[in-house]
Design a protein around this motif. Structure first.
Motif, PDB file in Angstrom:
ATOM      1  N   UNK A 164       0.693  -1.442  -0.201  1.00  0.00           N
ATOM      2  CA  UNK A 164      -0.191   0.215   0.176  1.00  0.00           C
ATOM      3  C   UNK A 164       0.433   1.144   0.488  1.00  0.00           C
ATOM      4  N   UNK A 165       0.575   1.558  -0.927  1.00  0.00           N
ATOM      5  CA  UNK A 165       1.733   3.149  -1.388  1.00  0.00           C
ATOM      6  C   UNK A 165       0.908   4.102  -1.988  1.00  0.00           C
ATOM      7  N   UNK A 166       0.587   5.355  -0.929  1.00  0.00           N
ATOM      8  CA  UNK A 166       0.229   6.298  -1.711  1.00  0.00           C
ATOM      9  C   UNK A 166       0.286   7.645  -2.430  1.00  0.00           C
ATOM     10  N   UNK A 167       2.515   7.657  -2.920  1.00  0.00           N
ATOM     11  CA  UNK A 167       2.899   8.289  -3.012  1.00  0.00           C
ATOM     12  C   UNK A 167       2.252   9.722  -2.802  1.00  0.00           C
ATOM     13  N   UNK A 168       2.162   9.964  -3.241  1.00  0.00           N
ATOM     14  CA  UNK A 168       2.486  12.300  -2.700  1.00  0.00           C
ATOM     15  C   UNK A 168       1.228  12.615  -1.802  1.00  0.00           C
ATOM     16  N   UNK A 169       0.466  10.925  -2.187  1.00  0.00           N
ATOM     17  CA  UNK A 169      -1.498  11.335  -1.832  1.00  0.00           C
ATOM     18  C   UNK A 169      -2.338  12.421  -1.894  1.00  0.00           C
ATOM     19  N   UNK A 170      -2.302  13.131  -1.021  1.00  0.00           N
ATOM     20  CA  UNK A 170      -3.540  14.010  -1.584  1.00  0.00           C
ATOM     21  C   UNK A 170      -3.390  15.454  -1.088  1.00  0.00           C
ATOM     22  N   UNK A 171      -3.818  16.097  -1.999  1.00  0.00           N
ATOM     23  CA  UNK A 171      -2.852  18.289  -0.740  1.00  0.00           C
ATOM     24  C   UNK A 171      -3.980  18.826  -0.407  1.00  0.00           C
ATOM     25  N   UNK A 172      -4.414  18.303   0.480  1.00  0.00           N
ATOM     26  CA  UNK A 172      -5.427  18.659   0.988  1.00  0.00           C
ATOM     27  C   UNK A 172      -6.135  17.498   2.521  1.00  0.00           C
TER      28      UNK A 172
END
Length: 96
Positions: free
Chosen positions: A5-13
């Protein structure tokens, strides 16, 4: 720990609401406007490995309100309200 499980940079907020569906996919809702640089209007769905599920895109015309709140006088940390109409692409039907 699930190392796949890897979200990378994910969400900005912030993300306020999450769930895990029977198929392992993870809907998320919050204040964000993109996930890993891909535009999403405060709602998205992730694949079980954390990648964005690109088959789920409610589009920019939807309004999503999510926040920690109560439902039936009980604290709930995963409520989201989506306004709009049912579409073939999302299958979402919201209250009018």
């Amino acid at each position: 720990m699930d190392t796949t499980f890897d979200i990378g940079t994910g969400t900005d907020y912030p993300v306020y609401c999450t769930a895990i569906q029977d198929d392992g996919k993870i809907p998320i809702a919050g204040e964000f406007t993109n996930y890993n640089g891909t535009p999403r209007n405060r709602i998205a769905r992730l694949d079980p490995d954390g990648d964005l599920d690109t088959t789920f895109d409610p589009g920019a015309e939807r309004t999503v309100r999510s926040s920690p709140s109560t439902f039936n006088r009980m604290e709930r940390s995963s409520l989201a309200e989506i306004s709009g109409v049912t579409t073939a692409s999302t299958g979402i039907r919201s209250p009018d």
